[in-house]
Design a protein around this motif. Structure first.
Motif, PDB file in Angstrom:
ATOM      1  N   PHE A 100     -17.413 -13.398  62.431  1.00 46.66           N
ATOM      2  CA  PHE A 100     -17.248 -12.758  61.523  1.00 46.66           C
ATOM      3  C   PHE A 100     -18.325 -12.430  60.640  1.00 46.66           C
ATOM      4  CE2 PHE A 100     -16.985 -13.793  56.707  1.00 46.66           C
ATOM      5  CZ  PHE A 100     -16.363 -12.789  56.242  1.00 46.66           C
ATOM      6  N   LEU A 101     -19.289 -13.256  60.515  1.00 47.57           N
ATOM      7  CA  LEU A 101     -20.560 -12.864  59.880  1.00 47.57           C
ATOM      8  C   LEU A 101     -21.234 -11.853  60.169  1.00 47.57           C
ATOM      9  CD1 LEU A 101     -22.885 -15.995  58.655  1.00 47.57           C
ATOM     10  CD2 LEU A 101     -23.799 -13.833  59.925  1.00 47.57           C
ATOM     11  N   SER A 102     -21.439 -11.808  61.618  1.00 42.71           N
ATOM     12  CA  SER A 102     -22.261 -10.712  62.679  1.00 42.71           C
ATOM     13  C   SER A 102     -21.501  -9.322  62.182  1.00 42.71           C
ATOM     14  CB  SER A 102     -22.144 -10.916  63.993  1.00 42.71           C
ATOM     15  OG  SER A 102     -22.646 -12.244  64.253  1.00 42.71           O
ATOM     16  N   PHE A 103     -20.281  -9.252  61.971  1.00 37.40           N
ATOM     17  CA  PHE A 103     -19.573  -7.938  61.869  1.00 37.40           C
ATOM     18  C   PHE A 103     -19.811  -7.489  60.199  1.00 37.40           C
ATOM     19  CE2 PHE A 103     -16.037  -5.361  60.421  1.00 37.40           C
ATOM     20  CZ  PHE A 103     -15.904  -4.510  61.472  1.00 37.40           C
ATOM     21  N   ILE A 104     -19.834  -8.413  59.484  1.00 40.58           N
ATOM     22  CA  ILE A 104     -19.910  -8.170  57.996  1.00 40.58           C
ATOM     23  C   ILE A 104     -21.512  -7.638  58.071  1.00 40.58           C
ATOM     24  CG2 ILE A 104     -19.846  -9.028  55.762  1.00 40.58           C
ATOM     25  CD1 ILE A 104     -17.105  -8.667  57.231  1.00 40.58           C
ATOM     26  N   LEU A 105     -22.526  -8.666  58.479  1.00 41.54           N
ATOM     27  CA  LEU A 105     -23.979  -7.832  58.187  1.00 41.54           C
ATOM     28  C   LEU A 105     -24.173  -6.638  58.941  1.00 41.54           C
ATOM     29  CD1 LEU A 105     -25.885 -11.360  58.804  1.00 41.54           C
ATOM     30  CD2 LEU A 105     -25.533  -9.880  57.106  1.00 41.54           C
ATOM     31  N   ALA A 106     -23.397  -6.270  59.967  1.00 44.06           N
ATOM     32  CA  ALA A 106     -23.549  -5.089  60.537  1.00 44.06           C
ATOM     33  C   ALA A 106     -23.061  -3.660  59.606  1.00 44.06           C
ATOM     34  CB  ALA A 106     -22.582  -4.880  62.025  1.00 44.06           C
ATOM     35  N   PHE A 107     -22.245  -4.122  58.616  1.00 43.70           N
ATOM     36  CA  PHE A 107     -21.421  -3.244  57.792  1.00 43.70           C
ATOM     37  C   PHE A 107     -22.201  -3.602  56.584  1.00 43.70           C
ATOM     38  CE2 PHE A 107     -17.973  -1.845  60.721  1.00 43.70           C
ATOM     39  CZ  PHE A 107     -18.327  -0.432  60.536  1.00 43.70           C
ATOM     40  N   LYS A 108     -23.303  -4.154  56.407  1.00 40.85           N
ATOM     41  CA  LYS A 108     -23.931  -4.444  55.293  1.00 40.85           C
ATOM     42  C   LYS A 108     -24.007  -3.363  54.102  1.00 40.85           C
ATOM     43  CE  LYS A 108     -28.521  -4.875  54.253  1.00 40.85           C
ATOM     44  NZ  LYS A 108     -28.390  -4.001  53.146  1.00 40.85           N
ATOM     45  N   LYS A 109     -23.623  -3.893  52.896  1.00 42.27           N
ATOM     46  CA  LYS A 109     -23.761  -2.985  51.632  1.00 42.27           C
ATOM     47  C   LYS A 109     -24.890  -3.727  50.926  1.00 42.27           C
ATOM     48  CE  LYS A 109     -19.239  -3.498  50.381  1.00 42.27           C
ATOM     49  NZ  LYS A 109     -18.134  -3.640  49.348  1.00 42.27           N
ATOM     50  N   ASP A 110     -24.906  -3.898  49.736  1.00 35.81           N
ATOM     51  CA  ASP A 110     -25.824  -4.623  48.965  1.00 35.81           C
ATOM     52  C   ASP A 110     -25.986  -6.176  49.324  1.00 35.81           C
ATOM     53  OD1 ASP A 110     -24.396  -6.056  46.495  1.00 35.81           O
ATOM     54  OD2 ASP A 110     -23.607  -4.335  47.089  1.00 35.81           O
ATOM     55  N   TRP A 111     -26.876  -6.635  49.324  1.00 33.12           N
ATOM     56  CA  TRP A 111     -27.199  -8.082  49.721  1.00 33.12           C
ATOM     57  C   TRP A 111     -26.108  -9.004  48.859  1.00 33.12           C
ATOM     58  CZ3 TRP A 111     -28.577  -9.941  53.989  1.00 33.12           C
ATOM     59  CH2 TRP A 111     -29.222  -9.089  54.682  1.00 33.12           C
ATOM     60  N   LYS A 112     -25.944  -8.762  47.621  1.00 30.91           N
ATOM     61  CA  LYS A 112     -25.266  -9.840  46.915  1.00 30.91           C
ATOM     62  C   LYS A 112     -23.699  -9.755  47.401  1.00 30.91           C
ATOM     63  CE  LYS A 112     -24.064 -10.741  42.007  1.00 30.91           C
ATOM     64  NZ  LYS A 112     -23.979 -10.147  40.589  1.00 30.91           N
ATOM     65  N   SER A 113     -23.059  -8.499  47.571  1.00 31.58           N
ATOM     66  CA  SER A 113     -21.627  -8.431  47.729  1.00 31.58           C
ATOM     67  C   SER A 113     -21.392  -8.935  49.006  1.00 31.58           C
ATOM     68  CB  SER A 113     -20.868  -7.103  47.457  1.00 31.58           C
ATOM     69  OG  SER A 113     -21.736  -6.132  48.068  1.00 31.58           O
ATOM     70  N   PHE A 117     -19.264 -11.862  50.145  1.00 32.25           N
ATOM     71  CA  PHE A 117     -17.937 -11.769  50.919  1.00 32.25           C
ATOM     72  C   PHE A 117     -18.074 -12.653  52.350  1.00 32.25           C
ATOM     73  CE2 PHE A 117     -15.101  -9.687  54.107  1.00 32.25           C
ATOM     74  CZ  PHE A 117     -14.071  -9.578  53.220  1.00 32.25           C
ATOM     75  N   ILE A 118     -19.404 -12.987  52.759  1.00 36.11           N
ATOM     76  CA  ILE A 118     -19.473 -13.714  54.048  1.00 36.11           C
ATOM     77  C   ILE A 118     -19.372 -15.218  53.428  1.00 36.11           C
ATOM     78  CG2 ILE A 118     -21.358 -14.725  55.327  1.00 36.11           C
ATOM     79  CD1 ILE A 118     -22.787 -11.916  55.619  1.00 36.11           C
ATOM     80  N   PHE A 119     -19.901 -15.774  52.265  1.00 34.63           N
ATOM     81  CA  PHE A 119     -19.668 -17.144  51.957  1.00 34.63           C
ATOM     82  C   PHE A 119     -18.112 -17.283  51.776  1.00 34.63           C
ATOM     83  CE2 PHE A 119     -18.825 -20.281  48.540  1.00 34.63           C
ATOM     84  CZ  PHE A 119     -19.245 -21.152  48.939  1.00 34.63           C
ATOM     85  N   ALA A 120     -17.300 -16.267  51.040  1.00 33.39           N
ATOM     86  CA  ALA A 120     -15.859 -16.237  50.693  1.00 33.39           C
ATOM     87  C   ALA A 120     -15.036 -16.190  52.069  1.00 33.39           C
ATOM     88  CB  ALA A 120     -15.391 -15.315  49.670  1.00 33.39           C
ATOM     89  N   GLY A 121     -15.378 -15.542  52.915  1.00 26.09           N
ATOM     90  CA  GLY A 121     -14.838 -15.347  54.195  1.00 26.09           C
ATOM     91  C   GLY A 121     -15.058 -16.592  55.108  1.00 26.09           C
ATOM     92  N   SER A 122     -15.946 -17.135  54.998  1.00 28.10           N
ATOM     93  CA  SER A 122     -16.428 -18.413  55.937  1.00 28.10           C
ATOM     94  C   SER A 122     -15.559 -19.553  55.402  1.00 28.10           C
ATOM     95  CB  SER A 122     -17.905 -18.512  56.011  1.00 28.10           C
ATOM     96  OG  SER A 122     -18.572 -17.694  56.511  1.00 28.10           O
ATOM     97  N   VAL A 123     -15.569 -19.689  54.143  1.00 28.08           N
ATOM     98  CA  VAL A 123     -14.760 -20.634  53.421  1.00 28.08           C
ATOM     99  C   VAL A 123     -13.182 -20.581  53.675  1.00 28.08           C
ATOM    100  CG1 VAL A 123     -13.979 -21.955  51.260  1.00 28.08           C
ATOM    101  CG2 VAL A 123     -16.386 -21.424  51.715  1.00 28.08           C
ATOM    102  N   LEU A 124     -12.751 -19.298  53.634  1.00 27.03           N
ATOM    103  CA  LEU A 124     -11.327 -18.924  53.842  1.00 27.03           C
ATOM    104  C   LEU A 124     -11.155 -19.311  55.509  1.00 27.03           C
ATOM    105  CD1 LEU A 124     -10.690 -15.836  51.755  1.00 27.03           C
ATOM    106  CD2 LEU A 124      -9.619 -18.203  51.578  1.00 27.03           C
ATOM    107  N   ILE A 125     -11.859 -18.573  56.400  1.00 28.33           N
ATOM    108  CA  ILE A 125     -11.570 -19.060  57.629  1.00 28.33           C
ATOM    109  C   ILE A 125     -11.622 -20.436  58.217  1.00 28.33           C
ATOM    110  CG2 ILE A 125     -12.766 -18.738  60.120  1.00 28.33           C
ATOM    111  CD1 ILE A 125     -13.921 -15.977  58.856  1.00 28.33           C
ATOM    112  N   TYR A 126     -12.517 -21.290  57.397  1.00 23.92           N
ATOM    113  CA  TYR A 126     -12.664 -22.569  57.764  1.00 23.92           C
ATOM    114  C   TYR A 126     -11.297 -23.250  57.291  1.00 23.92           C
ATOM    115  CZ  TYR A 126     -14.276 -27.559  57.374  1.00 23.92           C
ATOM    116  OH  TYR A 126     -14.162 -28.746  57.669  1.00 23.92           O
ATOM    117  N   ALA A 127     -10.971 -23.040  56.032  1.00 24.01           N
ATOM    118  CA  ALA A 127      -9.572 -23.454  55.437  1.00 24.01           C
ATOM    119  C   ALA A 127      -8.321 -23.064  56.328  1.00 24.01           C
ATOM    120  CB  ALA A 127      -9.310 -23.045  54.000  1.00 24.01           C
TER     121      ALA A 127
END
Length: 183
Positions: A100-113, A117-127
């Protein structure tokens, strides 16, 4: 050289995606090679995933117990005195989060968003993974004849489908921001 210029965005995406995936997979493998623990058997992440799955199953009203497996590096989850599921390293969703993280970084926008999104997505995937393990355990207990279908087809589809949905959300959001920036 013209083909490289024409496909610069694709080459950039593939380089970032595979580079990130390989790097994080190597870091994760290093962790696995060095994180074995008696207190958090087989290693901390898998142990915590099994523990959270056990707690969620209890919230669903089942009597459950988790114990270390003697035969392999896994935790056994049981319902009502019957051990049904082995939670192994491959069940902890770390590899899925790396993908998940690799794909999102490959489509990186600004670092903050991107990082948000990586943090929120990772927490959601874990849950979602904890829910997947809990439902699989309950499903095997309640309808054991469908164990192979649930474990081999439905529940992998469950977690990977969720990751795919997150990717779609990111891409749609990415395209909206990109098109607004060029208006």
């Amino acid at each position: 050289m013209e083909i490289l210029k024409k496909n610069k965005a694709v080459i950039r995406f593939l380089g970032i995606f595979f580079g990130t995936y390989i790097l994080l997979t190597l870091v994760y493998q290093f962790y696995l090679n060095n994180a074995a623990s008696e207190a958090y058997y087989p290693e901390p992440v898998t142990h915590i995933v099994a523990l959270h799955s056990e707690r969620l199953i209890q919230l669903f009203g089942y009597e459950t117990k988790m114990i270390p497996s003697i035969g392999d590096p896994s935790m056994l989850l049981g319902l009502n005195g019957k051990y049904l599921v082995r939670v192994v390293e491959g069940c902890n969703a770390v590899s899925v989060i790396i993908l998940f993280l690799s794909f999102i970084l490959a489509f990186k926008k600004d670092w903050k968003s991107t990082l948000l999104f990586i943090f929120a997505g990772s927490v959601l995937i874990y849950a979602f993974n904890i829910l997947r393990i809990a439902l699989l355990t309950i499903g095997i207990y309640e309808i054991p004849d469908y164990k192979e279908l649930m474990h081999g087809t439905l529940f992998p589809l469950f977690i990977y489908g969720f990751v795919f949905l997150l990717w779609i959300i990111w891409i749609k959001n990415y395209n909206i921001k990109e098109s607004q920036g060029h208006a």
